[in-house]
Design an enzyme around this catalytic site. Structure first.
Site, PDB file in Angstrom:
ATOM      1  N   PRO A  86       0.730  -1.478  -0.269  1.00  0.00           N
ATOM      2  CA  PRO A  86      -0.021  -0.143   0.270  1.00  0.00           C
ATOM      3  C   PRO A  86       0.866   1.198  -0.289  1.00  0.00           C
ATOM      4  CG  PRO A  86      -1.235  -0.843   1.759  1.00  0.00           C
ATOM      5  CD  PRO A  86       0.380  -2.806   1.095  1.00  0.00           C
ATOM      6  N   CYS A  87       0.745   1.938  -0.891  1.00  0.00           N
ATOM      7  CA  CYS A  87       1.546   3.455  -0.895  1.00  0.00           C
ATOM      8  C   CYS A  87       0.963   4.679  -0.157  1.00  0.00           C
ATOM      9  CB  CYS A  87       1.424   3.808  -2.482  1.00  0.00           C
ATOM     10  SG  CYS A  87      -0.667   4.631  -3.105  1.00  0.00           S
ATOM     11  N   PRO A  88      -0.317   4.691   0.756  1.00  0.00           N
ATOM     12  CA  PRO A  88      -0.407   5.832   1.472  1.00  0.00           C
ATOM     13  C   PRO A  88       1.062   6.603   2.486  1.00  0.00           C
ATOM     14  CG  PRO A  88      -2.466   5.061   1.047  1.00  0.00           C
ATOM     15  CD  PRO A  88      -1.832   3.820   0.458  1.00  0.00           C
ATOM     16  N   PRO A  89       1.698   5.286   2.544  1.00  0.00           N
ATOM     17  CA  PRO A  89       2.598   6.559   3.630  1.00  0.00           C
ATOM     18  C   PRO A  89       3.809   6.786   3.221  1.00  0.00           C
ATOM     19  CG  PRO A  89       1.706   3.782   4.399  1.00  0.00           C
ATOM     20  CD  PRO A  89       1.555   4.344   2.538  1.00  0.00           C
ATOM     21  N   TYR A  90       3.778   6.614   1.809  1.00  0.00           N
ATOM     22  CA  TYR A  90       4.955   7.274   0.780  1.00  0.00           C
ATOM     23  C   TYR A  90       4.802   7.890  -0.091  1.00  0.00           C
ATOM     24  CZ  TYR A  90       6.144   2.385   2.654  1.00  0.00           C
ATOM     25  OH  TYR A  90       6.540   1.452   3.589  1.00  0.00           O
TER      26      TYR A  90
END
Length: 348
Positions: free
Chosen positions: A80-84
């Site tokens: 999942p990309c939201p943290p980056y």
């Protein structure tokens, strides 16, 4: 089912954007997993894997999967990309990277899988923000773990439009190969912005892929993308956004300050260029919107993401939007998968 095809385990599979491309290139997904039931239903409905597990990746015993399916040739997945993502840095009090409470564990889990499965190749995908200085710790973790586990890596921030996808979508791709094998070489880009490079094929435009949807239904006439700013959206030229109404752009009665909103605010497609990045969340005022001042349709999103027309998505409208928006463009996955297949699995 061809049991001689190279075997894949797919993590964080979503609706299967990566899997579609790898299957087309001649791979076989034996195991796919996601935590979202709707996405898992989509995978199962389209027979994208021999086995689909819906649940937390932390609950998977990867060693038992290797015992069940034998040697795994390739591990693929985009944690999942939201943290980056770049937008995360604008959210006050919201932790990013590995500190993210909802998905910070995903990258370490990917490498736990890599250690247990020990495939010949791995393919890791994320947003381009993964390479930014703000994510230096996480990027260094990836490089360190790959080296410790016996892989050489090749990575690149790719603009998918440069590989024939009708979307200027930037993504970070990292391919790791066992150290005894030749290092991976990214395929040459085949397309380019026609205003900057006349030697390559021109970018594929929205008009080329969704031009047959260039109409508006009676139901759509009742909808108002842009919400309270619908009238402003109608005034914006195709291919522009809210910046059209700023003093810097010469608007006589400015309505917004320069760069005072997200760039996607009131953003409209133009038939003359690729789409901008399709977002994962449906929004009433964040685009891109169709140049006819309407919301995009799921059928159009699939075309822009190069997901086959016949591919069936489960869930309601917003759930389907989320699945398509989160996906890797399938044709982009096919380009990378084909290069991997040719370099390391020739003859299978």
């Amino acid at each position: 089912m061809d049991i001689n095809k190279p075997k894949i385990i797919s993590l964080f599979s979503g609706a299967g954007g990566l899997d579609i491309g790898f299957e087309k290139a001649g791979f076989r997904t034996v195991y796919a997993t996601d935590v979202w039931q709707t996405a898992c239903d989509t995978l199962q409905k389209n027979n994208m894997a021999d086995e689909v597990f819906c649940g937390d990746v932390r609950d998977i015993d990867f060693k038992s999967l290797k015992e069940k399916y034998g040697d795994i040739d390739c591990l693929i997945g985009g944690p999942p990309c939201p943290p980056y993502s770049q937008t995360r840095h604008y959210l006050i009090g919201k932790a990013d990277g590995f500190d993210d409470e909802h998905a910070g564990f995903a990258v370490p889990e990917y490498f736990r899988a890599l250690e247990s499965l020990s495939p010949k190749i791995f393919f890791f995908e994320n947003v381009d923000g993964f390479t930014f200085k703000t994510q230096q710790y996480e990027f260094d973790f990836l490089k360190k773990k790959a080296d410790e586990l016996g892989y050489n890596i090749t990575f690149k921030v790719v603009n998918c439009a440069n590989y024939g996808v009708p979307q200027t979508r930037k993504r970070f791709f990292c391919i790791g190969v066992k150290k005894e094998l030749p290092e991976f070489v990214f395929p040459e880009e085949t397309h380019a912005d026609p205003d900057k490079n006349s030697e390559k094929k021109p970018w594929i435009t929205c008009g080329e892929v969704i031009g047959d949807f260039d109409f508006i239904t009676d139901e759509e006439k009742e909808q108002r993308p842009g919400a309270k700013d619908y009238d402003l959206l109608c005034e914006i030229p195709a291919g522009d956004n809210y910046l059209y109404f700023t003093e810097k752009r010469g608007y006589p009665n400015p309505k917004f300050k320069w760069k005072s909103r997200y760039w996607t605010f009131l953003l409209k497609l133009t038939p003359d260029r690729p789409s901008w990045t399709i977002q994962a969340s449906f929004s009433t005022n964040q685009g891109p919107f169709h140049w006819r001042n309407r919301f995009l349709r799921i059928e159009e999103l699939k075309r822009i993401q190069t997901i086959p027309d016949e591919y069936e998505l489960c869930g309601d409208f917003k759930e389907q939007w989320r699945q398509v928006g989160n996906a890797v463009p399938s044709d982009m996955a096919y380009v990378i998968a084909s290069a991997i297949k040719e370099a390391y699995f020739n003859g299978r």
